[in-house]
Write a protein that holds these residues in place. Sequence first.
Motif, PDB file in Angstrom:
ATOM      1  N   GLY A  83       0.803  -1.198   0.000  1.00  0.00           N
ATOM      2  CA  GLY A  83       0.000   0.000   0.000  1.00  0.00           C
ATOM      3  C   GLY A  83       0.842   1.258   0.000  1.00  0.00           C
ATOM      4  O   GLY A  83       0.339   2.343  -0.183  1.00  0.00           O
ATOM      5  N   GLY A  84       2.142   1.116   0.220  1.00  0.00           N
ATOM      6  CA  GLY A  84       3.039   2.263   0.261  1.00  0.00           C
ATOM      7  C   GLY A  84       4.200   1.964   1.178  1.00  0.00           C
ATOM      8  O   GLY A  84       4.120   1.129   2.082  1.00  0.00           O
ATOM      9  N   GLN A  85       5.296   2.669   0.927  1.00  0.00           N
ATOM     10  CA  GLN A  85       6.501   2.499   1.730  1.00  0.00           C
ATOM     11  C   GLN A  85       6.918   3.850   2.276  1.00  0.00           C
ATOM     12  O   GLN A  85       7.072   4.816   1.537  1.00  0.00           O
ATOM     13  N   VAL A  86       7.095   3.935   3.590  1.00  0.00           N
ATOM     14  CA  VAL A  86       7.512   5.175   4.235  1.00  0.00           C
ATOM     15  C   VAL A  86       8.810   4.891   4.984  1.00  0.00           C
ATOM     16  O   VAL A  86       8.881   3.964   5.789  1.00  0.00           O
ATOM     17  N   ILE A  87       9.830   5.686   4.695  1.00  0.00           N
ATOM     18  CA  ILE A  87      11.120   5.541   5.369  1.00  0.00           C
ATOM     19  C   ILE A  87      11.197   6.571   6.483  1.00  0.00           C
ATOM     20  O   ILE A  87      11.121   7.777   6.241  1.00  0.00           O
ATOM     21  N   LEU A  88      11.341   6.110   7.718  1.00  0.00           N
ATOM     22  CA  LEU A  88      11.392   6.984   8.887  1.00  0.00           C
ATOM     23  C   LEU A  88      12.814   6.981   9.435  1.00  0.00           C
ATOM     24  O   LEU A  88      13.261   5.987  10.009  1.00  0.00           O
ATOM     25  N   PRO A  89      13.570   8.062   9.266  1.00  0.00           N
ATOM     26  CA  PRO A  89      14.951   8.102   9.781  1.00  0.00           C
ATOM     27  C   PRO A  89      14.971   7.952  11.293  1.00  0.00           C
ATOM     28  O   PRO A  89      14.162   8.546  12.010  1.00  0.00           O
ATOM     29  N   LEU A  90      15.916   7.166  11.772  1.00  0.00           N
ATOM     30  CA  LEU A  90      16.033   6.889  13.201  1.00  0.00           C
ATOM     31  C   LEU A  90      17.324   7.459  13.773  1.00  0.00           C
ATOM     32  O   LEU A  90      17.331   8.130  14.787  1.00  0.00           O
ATOM     33  N   ALA A  91      18.428   7.171  13.116  1.00  0.00           N
ATOM     34  CA  ALA A  91      19.730   7.669  13.576  1.00  0.00           C
ATOM     35  C   ALA A  91      20.729   7.491  12.443  1.00  0.00           C
ATOM     36  O   ALA A  91      20.536   6.675  11.539  1.00  0.00           O
ATOM     37  N   HIS A  92      21.790   8.271  12.497  1.00  0.00           N
ATOM     38  CA  HIS A  92      22.866   8.107  11.532  1.00  0.00           C
ATOM     39  C   HIS A  92      24.174   8.530  12.184  1.00  0.00           C
ATOM     40  O   HIS A  92      24.199   9.272  13.171  1.00  0.00           O
ATOM     41  N   THR A  93      25.277   8.049  11.650  1.00  0.00           N
ATOM     42  CA  THR A  93      26.577   8.411  12.173  1.00  0.00           C
ATOM     43  C   THR A  93      26.918   9.828  11.728  1.00  0.00           C
ATOM     44  O   THR A  93      26.288  10.396  10.853  1.00  0.00           O
ATOM     45  N   ILE A  94      27.972  10.392  12.320  1.00  0.00           N
ATOM     46  CA  ILE A  94      28.278  11.801  12.093  1.00  0.00           C
ATOM     47  C   ILE A  94      28.663  12.060  10.649  1.00  0.00           C
ATOM     48  O   ILE A  94      28.490  13.168  10.147  1.00  0.00           O
ATOM     49  N   GLU A  95      29.200  11.072   9.949  1.00  0.00           N
ATOM     50  CA  GLU A  95      29.586  11.264   8.558  1.00  0.00           C
ATOM     51  C   GLU A  95      28.577  10.645   7.593  1.00  0.00           C
ATOM     52  O   GLU A  95      28.839  10.533   6.400  1.00  0.00           O
ATOM     53  N   HIS A  96      27.446  10.209   8.111  1.00  0.00           N
ATOM     54  CA  HIS A  96      26.349   9.682   7.295  1.00  0.00           C
ATOM     55  C   HIS A  96      26.759   8.449   6.489  1.00  0.00           C
ATOM     56  O   HIS A  96      26.113   8.112   5.507  1.00  0.00           O
TER      57      HIS A  96
END
Length: 863
Positions: free
Chosen positions: A510-523
Amino acid sequence: MSMSCKDGKAGCLDNGKYVRYTPEQVEALERLYHDCPKPSSIRRQQLIRECPILSNIEPKQIKVWFQNRRCREKQRKEASRLQAVNRKLTAMNKLLMEENDRLQKQVSQLVFENGYFRQHTQDPTLASKDPSCESVVTSGQRHHVTPQRPPRDASPAGLLSIAEETLAEFLSKATGTAVEWVQMPGMKPGPDSIGIVAISHGCTGVAARVCGLVGLEPTRVAELLKDRPSWFRDCRAVDVLNVLPTANGGTIELLYMQLYAPTTLAPARDFWLLRYTSALEDGSLVVCERSLKNTQNGPTMPTVQHFLRAEIFPSGYLIRPCEGGGSIIHMVDHMDLESMSVPEVLRPLYESSTILAQKMTMAALRQLRQIAQEVSQSNSTGWGRRPAALRAISQRLSRSFNEAVNGFTDEGWSMMGNDGIDDISILVNSSPDKLMSLNLSYANGFSSVSNAILCAKASMLLQNVPPTILLRFLREHRSEWADASIDAYSAAAIKVGPCSLPGSQVGGFGGQVILPLAHTIEHEECLEVIKLEGIAHCPEDGIMPRDVFLLQLCSGMDENAVGTCAELMFAPTDATFADDAPLLPSGFRIIPLDSGKEASSPNRTLDLASALEIGPSGNKDSNEYSGSSGCVRSVMTIAFQFAFESHMQDHVASMARQYLRSIISSVQKVALALSPSNLGLHAGLRTPLGTPEAQTLAHWICQSYRVYMGDELLKSSGEGSDSILKTLWQHSDAIMCCSLKSLPVFTFANQAGLDMLETTLVALQEITLEKIFDDHGRKALCTEFPQIMQQGFACLQGGICMSSMGRPISYERAVAWKVLNEEENAHCICFMFINCSTLAGENHGITLRRNQFDNACTTVFTV
């Protein structure tokens, strides 16, 4: 503290011009400032009423006091930041001066060796008369003569001798000229870089060296680096088998270390090591190590099933305290990974110093920088989780995926027979220890019905497609390769209650939603939650479809990083996202095979000009990449895990084989579509949307704007359509087109438009026009739409729109106009949003890097 005053009121007057606040008044104002640094006029008047001591001060004076207080706070923070930058630059300058001294020594040594080579070329008889020479130079490479040594004594006294020798050899590599180091491609030293990164040239095995700064004390740095499994994802275990103290206060440790195999096509590696920790006279801390080979009179480590014994040459960490706090670190990793034991096509993985630098040496420094940032900020990130908790989740995902890829028998994995075709390997694990480590009984204390785990895995060779582009497509377009019914089954199998094998009509995406949670300082790594809308339902109660959540780890998405391993791992979870939730990850790993060829070339020029050859969005020009795109090779490893009931093993195995073959087929089709040869990319510079359709649309957009607005949309551009498209793509305002349909959807956006909507060109076409506006914006658009169709253009007042991630975006004003084709028929509507900015403050989401090849191959224009 003094403020200007009208009519000499309030506090103590100074010549009738200034008012000086009493300590009690300052204290009251400071209390409010800490609660609310920018109070409204109503709040300031309330403060005067609540604090009688401020009753004789005018509200305007209090307003000015808060302005000055905020200014002082800003100046204080800026001064603190500049002091930190100055300390960092001072330490980096010291590091660069030391590196310059080392390079001068290396140049002197090379000049001496060059003279020696010329002398012996002129008189060959000298070579046989001078056996004391330690090395000879042949074809520009240094080949060290390794003498055959008798067995080394492994008694305590003998181990101390080996430790001191290891320390001396390590220091000669870290700060001396024992290894000829060349700068790693793409890595430029500077205040914002990770550090000085170099790889070996012409030495035995593979080696990498990194020098950098971290904001942690030396003892803490040594403690973190010794815990290799916490930062090196390929490290399965490090067992300390014996510890011997030394007279100088150091320690000698005997270690047994195991590394995972990155693919299903090669065995894992293990090492029998000596590690020596000691303090130098200048206060530096050293942790060095080497493999123990050919020893006697001491402990040994026999070979272990499924592991191939590799060798670590003297390596380690030199940690020096830095003035003002923090540490200066020199790291060296030098290994022989026995590349001849793997298939020839995989040997670059074990012969590339660049890959070693990315996966191990730089990973260690990144981990230290990440922890230093977490210590300095000490705040929560996505979903209220501490950074350490999110980092632990990432490690669990990576470790479980590696265990599935390797399938060690001591973990309980056993191989199932194939179905006559050996393209897919099926492993089963019903070990209670494995199930307990997954914590399948976490929900309400009741055990899940699933009592076994099945893993289907395979490896495949990819050609002519960059790993980061392929992985980004798999991440953003799950519906193109995944089966919704399998996702629903996987989510149900780890929960309490019965689950059935997926049928053909269990549910669709029905759809895909990407919810950012965390990332490192240099991505370079990000953790996110994937919400698959409306794909699962309960068969027993007939409830409408509900959402499925996946916890996803994405790494190696920087297309400019040389030798980076791109990974996409995901595991079903639920909306509660409990820390003790079971994680059964599946996913993809793509490792480039050709990254090390150019890296080891001594003739590679890494000057300032090459560093400046980047596009407007920070990416390298396509001619640099496409020049070698015809020979890009990589190996992809795919592994999917399923929890199941033991009596359903044959059915689940059949389903897993079919599913994995379907995924492989989809990946092959996507890889073929993303191949530069199919995109018609040439060696010359192409625009981000280098297709004729895109160039035509850009011409129509600019021409229609000129007709209706009487002005030029692009103030400066070349005559060619390619130049027009490039200038439109780089325009500072968000420009986007939507189709003329009953439900208009976006068909094109420039870079600013994609950034505004937080999407990509492919995902853009799933966003409808009405979805980005709030109620006020939709009403205004409905009012102006007839004018756009009749008059050809309309000006919209400023307002708020929503990005694809649900974040509010404000814009100062907007302009809409009809785009006419060559026959002067309406092709689409173009919008230009001027001066867009995010209302939610800092964007904690993940920046989506967009590659020129990605844009070229995924753009579809709807007529």
